[in-house]
Design an enzyme around this catalytic site. Structure first.
Site, PDB file in Angstrom:
ATOM      1  N   HIS A 150      86.677  14.791  29.899  1.00  0.00           N
ATOM      2  CA  HIS A 150      87.359  16.016  30.031  1.00  0.00           C
ATOM      3  C   HIS A 150      88.409  15.742  30.560  1.00  0.00           C
ATOM      4  O   HIS A 150      87.907  15.524  31.452  1.00  0.00           O
ATOM      5  CB  HIS A 150      85.739  17.074  30.697  1.00  0.00           C
ATOM      6  N   GLY A 156      89.834  27.247  30.583  1.00  0.00           N
ATOM      7  CA  GLY A 156      89.907  28.478  31.691  1.00  0.00           C
ATOM      8  C   GLY A 156      90.409  28.897  32.383  1.00  0.00           C
ATOM      9  O   GLY A 156      91.089  29.590  33.128  1.00  0.00           O
TER      10      GLY A 156
HETATM   11  P1  PGA Z   1      86.463  26.941  29.279  1.00  0.00           P
HETATM   12  O1  PGA Z   1      86.281  25.802  29.584  1.00  0.00           O
HETATM   13  O2  PGA Z   1      86.097  27.522  27.698  1.00  0.00           O
HETATM   14  O3  PGA Z   1      86.470  28.231  30.252  1.00  0.00           O
HETATM   15  O4  PGA Z   1      88.085  27.889  29.279  1.00  0.00           O
HETATM   16  C1  PGA Z   1      86.302  24.440  28.385  1.00  0.00           C
HETATM   17  C2  PGA Z   1      86.380  23.442  28.479  1.00  0.00           C
HETATM   18  O5  PGA Z   1      86.105  22.635  29.982  1.00  0.00           O
HETATM   19  O6  PGA Z   1      85.590  23.053  28.364  1.00  0.00           O
END
Ligand code: PGA
Length: 678
Positions: free
Chosen positions: A190, A269
């Site tokens: 990630h 995010g």
């Molecule tokens: P998000 O995160 O949907 O809050 O953008 C996705 C992720 O980090 O896997």
């Protein structure tokens, strides 16, 4: 060769050319960029093996988006290569990455219980038509998650593993440990691990190998470019390196255990979700990289998820892309409602879409009900009845005179017609089912309504909610978990569906419990019952039998992921089509229960329609109850195209008759109600 396939070939050739030049340019740019950042790019060539074996490649730290204060460039002019969908079938995977959330086990348990009751009984865990679902809670919640989600079909994965298998490595967690808990997945690479914890492709690759050493443990490998890399056309080359280094040494036989999550760092995010075209283009590039190592056939079998600010209102459009095989969801996986909606959105086929006809209903009685519900039209009384649940009132309107209401001193779930003199009705009261008379000459004010029978589930925090009389004259009602949103029994499936028979005995007719009954209604043949547990946003049909429980459940409608709220009351028209109030979404839809297609939408100027029925002397008007805070009035729409409703049956009390006699009487009544449906 057809014109279509000729164009397709040219198109693919063109894209390959574009990809090639993109790659070459990218490599050049990487070289330039590397001066100021961590890439050692001078040896980058198109041959991935050379790159991988000769250089240690570090990840570029993402540049905060405030520095790049310009909009992301649009790829709308880029052509997108579409794989041939008929040759590849990949079951979508929706994964929820909880990251470092929530703060406590109590909060995690609540979220898990809500998820469990959303999914329990509602998802066929192995059907290729439904997405596979997995969540990735933090380590301390894994066991609880596995325990609570047992039987729901939701898999559980870990967000990381360490580099060792056992020994003196304080604070580490191994692949065998998470697998022995029951985890089916581990997420690796990630961008937060890469950027915040400095994980290199080499480290990630070691973890991939360790995970694959554990039979039954599959891997989601995350890749994705930063905003700066994206702006500099480095997407393909960055992602290609991450994939090839991350999967180094993984044999083709193990490829089925790998899922790639393409997550552009600039979208994680941030609320900036990639457009479907951007995602498709990136996924094609991911597949090309896989194909260079594993060949085209095997790479086509690999699922590629999109991740980065996926929300209920973006999932459906993303899923229309042929190479988007699901989503990795961060923020939106932290509430049961949005995560479930995303799963639903991934299941909906975007093809065969026909726009529905649209209408708008107008307010006809400004009742300001806190929670108007349960409208029914009596042919006998030429009157519409409905309730307002917490205000403990039943309303009555003959469409000519002023409407009036009666207070009953009990929360009311529904009102149905009762065989007898003008105004006879049965009320689903909080503590009992009550018989009363709603005609203006009513004389039971002093003594109150008479108790027909106690309600079921006396020991539960539930009350009667939605209900209708079946075509055989029996009263079918569902219960409601008073605390389904918060409180002691949040997330608990403790409500059932019951039938009050003519001899006033209550029998349970659904073999599982749920939270909020709604949609109960019957077509004219009386052999089907519709039902919805509102928080699940799914409406089902059951075979409805003269005796015994509901059988043969099938899904007829799932509320679209981009609409808020849930299905509430419903009614069947004379053609057997189902009209469902979508509370929270400000509309009523007409659904064909055989295909799930919506061909009519009735809009309201308020958010929460609660139920519908047909009324008026020709049964050709749709009446819609609504609730506050913005609604509360009664709405009306004259039906176009000769659409009419069915006469509402009445509840028959016949305490002295034997069962066969009652059944015969009910069948006679049922055939009386069958209309030709003009
Ligand atoms: P998000 O995160 O949907 O809050 O953008 C996705 C992720 O980090 O896997």
């Amino acid at each position: 060769m057809s014109l279509y396939s000729l164009l397709q070939r040219r198109f693919i050739k063109f894209i390959k050319k574009v990809m090639h030049w993109k790659f070459v340019c990218s490599c050049l740019l990487l070289g330039i960029l590397s001066h100021g950042c961590a890439f050692t790019s001078h040896t980058l060539t198109k041959n991935p093996q050379t790159i991988i074996s000769s250089q240690k490649i570090l990840f570029i730290k993402p540049v905060p988006s405030t520095i790049l204060n310009k909009p992301l460039k649009s790829n709308s002019d880029d052509l997108v290569w579409y794989d041939n969908p008929s040759t590849v079938q990949r079951r979508p995977l929706i994964a929820g990455n909880w990251k470092l959330n929530p703060k406590t086990l109590t909060e995690a348990t609540t979220l898990l219980k809500l998820l469990s009751s959303h999914f329990l009984n509602h998802y066929a865990s192995n059907s290729p038509d439904t997405p596979e679902v997995a969540i990735f809670p933090p380590y301390p919640f894994l066991t609880t998650a596995i325990h609570i989600l047992d039987g729901t079909g939701i898999k559980v994965g870990a967000q990381n593993i360490g580099l060792q298998t056992e020994g003196a490595y304080t604070g580490e967690v191994s692949a065998s440990m998470i697998r022995s808990l029951g985890c089916d997945y581990v997420m690796l690479g990630h961008s937060e691990r890469r950027c915040l914890f400095g994980e290199s492709d080499k480290t990630i690759n070691q973890k991939v190998q360790l995970a694959l050493d554990e039979p039954g443990l599959d891997v989601i490998l995350c890749v994705g470019e930063t905003e700066e890399e994206y702006e500099n056309n480095l997407l393909s080359s960055v992602v290609s390196l991450q994939i090839k280094k991350g999967l180094m040494g993984v044999p083709v036989e193990e490829l089925h255990r790998i899922v790639i999550a393409y997550e552009p760092v600039w979208a994680i995010g941030t609320g900036k979700v990639a457009t479907p075209d951007q995602a498709q283009l990136a996924h094609v590039s991911v597949r090309e990289s896989l194909s260079e190592v594993y060949g085209s056939d095997d790479s086509k079998k690999v699922r590629i998820q999109y991740g980065g600010s996926v929300k209920p209102d973006s999932i459906e459009r993303l899923m229309t892309m042929p190479d988007v095989d699901g989503a990795l969801v961060g923020g939106a996986s932290l509430t049961a409602d949005s995560f479930t909606r995303i799963v639903d959105g991934a299941a909906v086929s975007p093809f065969n879409y026909q726009p529905p006809k649209e209408f708008t209903a107008r307010e006809c009685v400004a009742t300001k009900n806190v929670l108007g519900e349960s409208p029914i039209w009596s042919v006998r009384d030429q009157t519409l009845y409905w309730i307002s649940a917490p205000e403990e009132e039943v309303w009555s309107w003959n469409l000519n005179d002023a409407p009036y209401r009666r207070l009953f001193g009990t929360t009311i779930g529904c009102v149905v017609l009762k065989q007898g003199e003008h105004g006879s009705v049965v009320i689903g009261g909080e503590r009992a089912l009550l018989a009363t008379n709603m005609s203006p000459q009513t004389n039971d004010f002093a003594v109150g309504a008479s108790i027909l029978c106690e309600r079921p589930e006396q020991a539960e925090a539930t009350r009667p909610n939605d209900g209708r009389v079946d075509r055989q004259g029996r009263f079918v009602f569902g219960m409601y978990n008073n605390y389904h949103r918060a409180g002691v029994s949040v997330g608990e499936n403790n409500a059932g569906i019951y039938r009050l028979n003519s001899n006033l005995e209550v029998e349970q007719i659904l073999d599982y419990k749920y939270r909020v009954s709604n949609c109960i209604c019957f077509p004219k043949e009386g052999n089907i019952m519709y039902f919805c547990d509102t928080p699940t946003r799914k409406v089902y049909a059951f075979d409805y039998n003269d005796t015994g429980p509901l059988t043969n459940r099938r899904l007829v409608y799932t509320m679209p992921a981009d609409l808020p709220g849930g299905p509430d009351g419903a009614q069947v028209d004379a053609d057997g089509l189902l009209w469902i109030a979508l509370s929270g979404a400000g509309r009523v839809v007409r659904v064909n229960p055989n295909t799930g297609a919506v061909d009519m939408v009735v809009h309201l100027p308020v958010r929460s329609p609660t139920s519908v029925t047909f009324g008026g002397k020709d049964l050709d008007e749709l009446f819609i109850t609504t609730r506050g805070p913005d609604g509360g009035g009664l709405y009306r729409l004259k039906m176009p195209f000769g659409i009419v409703g069915l006469p509402e049956p009445e509840f028959i009390v016949n305490q002295n008759s034997n069962t066969n006699f009652i059944l015969q009487q009910q069948r006679d009544l049922a055939s009386m109600y069958q209309r030709d449906g003009n």
